[in-house]
Design an enzyme around this catalytic site. Structure first.
Site, PDB file in Angstrom:
ATOM      1  CG  ASP A 223      19.262   6.373   0.169  1.00 58.73           C
ATOM      2  OD1 ASP A 223      20.380   6.548  -0.376  1.00 58.73           O
ATOM      3  OD2 ASP A 223      18.459   5.480  -0.189  1.00 58.73           O
ATOM      4  CG  HIS A 224      24.641  11.346  -0.232  1.00 63.09           C
ATOM      5  ND1 HIS A 224      24.162  12.322  -1.072  1.00 63.09           N
ATOM      6  CD2 HIS A 224      25.720  11.890   0.382  1.00 63.09           C
ATOM      7  CE1 HIS A 224      24.913  13.395  -0.986  1.00 63.09           C
ATOM      8  NE2 HIS A 224      25.870  13.170  -0.096  1.00 63.09           N
ATOM      9  NE  ARG A 225      20.106   4.327  -2.575  1.00 59.84           N
ATOM     10  CZ  ARG A 225      19.386   3.221  -2.494  1.00 59.84           C
ATOM     11  NH1 ARG A 225      19.565   2.245  -3.389  1.00 59.84           N
ATOM     12  NH2 ARG A 225      18.514   3.067  -1.526  1.00 59.84           N
TER      13      ARG A 225
END
Length: 473
Positions: free
Chosen positions: A444-446
């Site tokens: 998850d790039h968040r």
């Protein structure tokens, strides 16, 4: 007089809304005890056996095997006073009075919540024997005869009740609700061979069907019988006009689809790949097989990968964190509840190894073997399906090299293991044949930046290509 209670389908895990009836353990007319298992259900998470919260006699089954029922719906009726010893005090006109302190309750002044123990039913109930003497004595003092309840007595017999007659075989009209006695492996075999257990000799008489019974029936069966209930959902008939078959979306398949769509459209996925030489890991595996500590343990590349993930997560805790949108926080977990994706006859399930980071390699290997075996049998407890922090999916067992796995909701990363293959590899400037595996990490790039994801993947690769690196962590 009879006193009927309806057994409601309970929520056996967080947020379940429905479940499928797999198998009834009782039939109308059977006596049941408190905590006796009466039905097996299949939820979106696992197969669960439900106990009955009362003692009494089963009067009616309200759902058929294979039927999907909403949580809170009645599925079984029980007469908790079959001997008529708990009749209330009659009034002058023969009606049942409702006392001021009971609010019309016929349970002897005790609230319904006291009569509903066990899963999803609140507090533990009181024994019927504690309330029966007082009610019976009251009837004697009045000198009035006990009223006879006719609401349930006059109802027609159900098809299920007719099936309990030992001398009468199941009729076509009632066959849909008749459940023969057989263990799950025998049921599975019958399903694979196209044998209808209801037609096996002895089924109608309540005999337990064995594997040999199924094999004998299969030898004498020219065409598979029409499936009903759960079997109909698993093996739907092909429409000759369209040459298509339609399968209802429910159970594990429905839950998996909802979770994957939610994850794919919520978390911005990034996938990175790394191909590593795992020859040293495979050599260590062969050595450890002869070690007393690993006697009787199935030591697989998955176990090594699980240990590597736990070690690498300590150096890159971001992959073991989760994005909390509602709270506006990133929650870092100081423990690893490791999910192991397992392909089962019910679909894809992801049971968890609790506190995997605290386990040794041998303990991890044993836990994974037990976990996957239980999952394939459909016996994973619902609580073992919740609150994972990281997942591993081993697509290599299917001969696949890699992929772009979707993150499980509530987590921030998932690792896919490819097949271990003999491939040409450069070692010290020389070309050699080595054991090679591809790793695929989605995150998850968040929560996880490219640098953190790359570092974690490189650490896992280093631990698998040279297990001795673990002593430096």
């Amino acid at each position: 007089m009879p006193e009927y209670k309806q057994f409601l389908l309970a929520d056996t895990a967080e947020g379940l809304t429905e479940a499928e009836i797999v198998e009834w353990k009782v039939q109308p007319g059977d006596e049941v005890k408190v905590n006796q298992i009466v039905v097996e259900i299949e939820t979106a998470k696992a197969a669960v056996e439900l106990p009955i919260p009362w003692a009494g006699v089963v009067t009616e089954l309200l759902a058929e095997p294979g039927q999907t029922v909403e949580v809170g719906s009645p599925i079984l009726t029980v007469d908790v006073d079959p001997n008529g010893t708990a009749s209330p005090t009659p009034s002058g006109n023969g009606a049942e009075p409702a006392s001021a302190d009971s609010g019309g309750d016929t349970s002897g002044g005790k609230g319904e919540e006291e009569m509903q123990p066990l899963v999803g039913y609140g507090s533990k109930g009181s024994a019927p024997a504690k309330r029966r003497p007082r009610k019976k004595a009251a009837a004697v003092r009045t000198g009035a005869p006990e009223p006879v309840q006719t609401v349930e007595v006059v109802r027609p017999r159900t098809a299920v009740e007719d099936m309990t007659k030992p001398a009468v075989p199941p009729s076509p009209a009632s066959a849909s609700t008749f459940v023969p006695l057989a263990k799950p492996p025998v049921r599975k075999l019958a399903k694979e061979l196209g044998v209808d257990l209801r037609t096996v000799p002895g089924a109608a008489q309540g005999e337990v069907i064995t594997r040999e019974d199924v094999l004998r029936a299969a030898e004498g069966t020219s065409t598979p019988p029409a499936a009903t209930g759960a079997a109909r959902a698993a093996q739907p008939a092909v429409d000759p006009a369209t040459r298509e078959r339609r399968v209802p979306i429910r159970g594990v398949r429905k839950a998996t689809a909802q979770a994957m769509v939610a994850s794919a459209y919520t978390a911005p996925h990034v996938t990175e790949f790394l191909t590593v030489d795992v020859t040293p890991m495979m050599e260590l595996r062969e050595k450890l097989k002869n070690s007393p500590e690993f006697a009787g343990i199935k030591l697989t590349p998955l176990a090594f990968a699980a240990k590597a993930v736990c070690l690498a997560a300590k150096r890159t805790p971001d992959v073991n964190a989760v994005w909390d949108e509602d709270a506006g926080e990133i929650v870092y977990k100081d423990y690893v509840h490791l999910g192991i994706a397992a392909a089962t006859p019910r679909g894809l399930v992801v049971p968890k190894v609790r506190d995997a980071d605290s386990l040794s390699l041998a303990e991890l290997a044993r836990a994974i073997a037990d976990l996957t075996a239980t999952a394939r049998e459909g016996r994973t407890p619902p609580e073992d399906m919740l609150n994972g922090t990281f997942t591993i999916t081993n697509v290599g067992v299917f001969g696949v090299d890699g992929g772009t796995p979707i993150i499980n909701p509530g987590e921030s990363a998932i690792l896919a293991l490819g097949a271990v293959r003999d491939m040409p590899w450069v070692v010290d400037g020389e070309l050699a044949v080595r054991k090679v595996m591809q790793l695929s990490l989605s995150f998850d790039h968040r929560v996880v930046d490219g640098q953190q994801g790359s570092q974690f993947l490189a650490d896992v690769g280093a631990l698998l290509s040279d297990p001795a690196v673990a002593i430096t962590y």
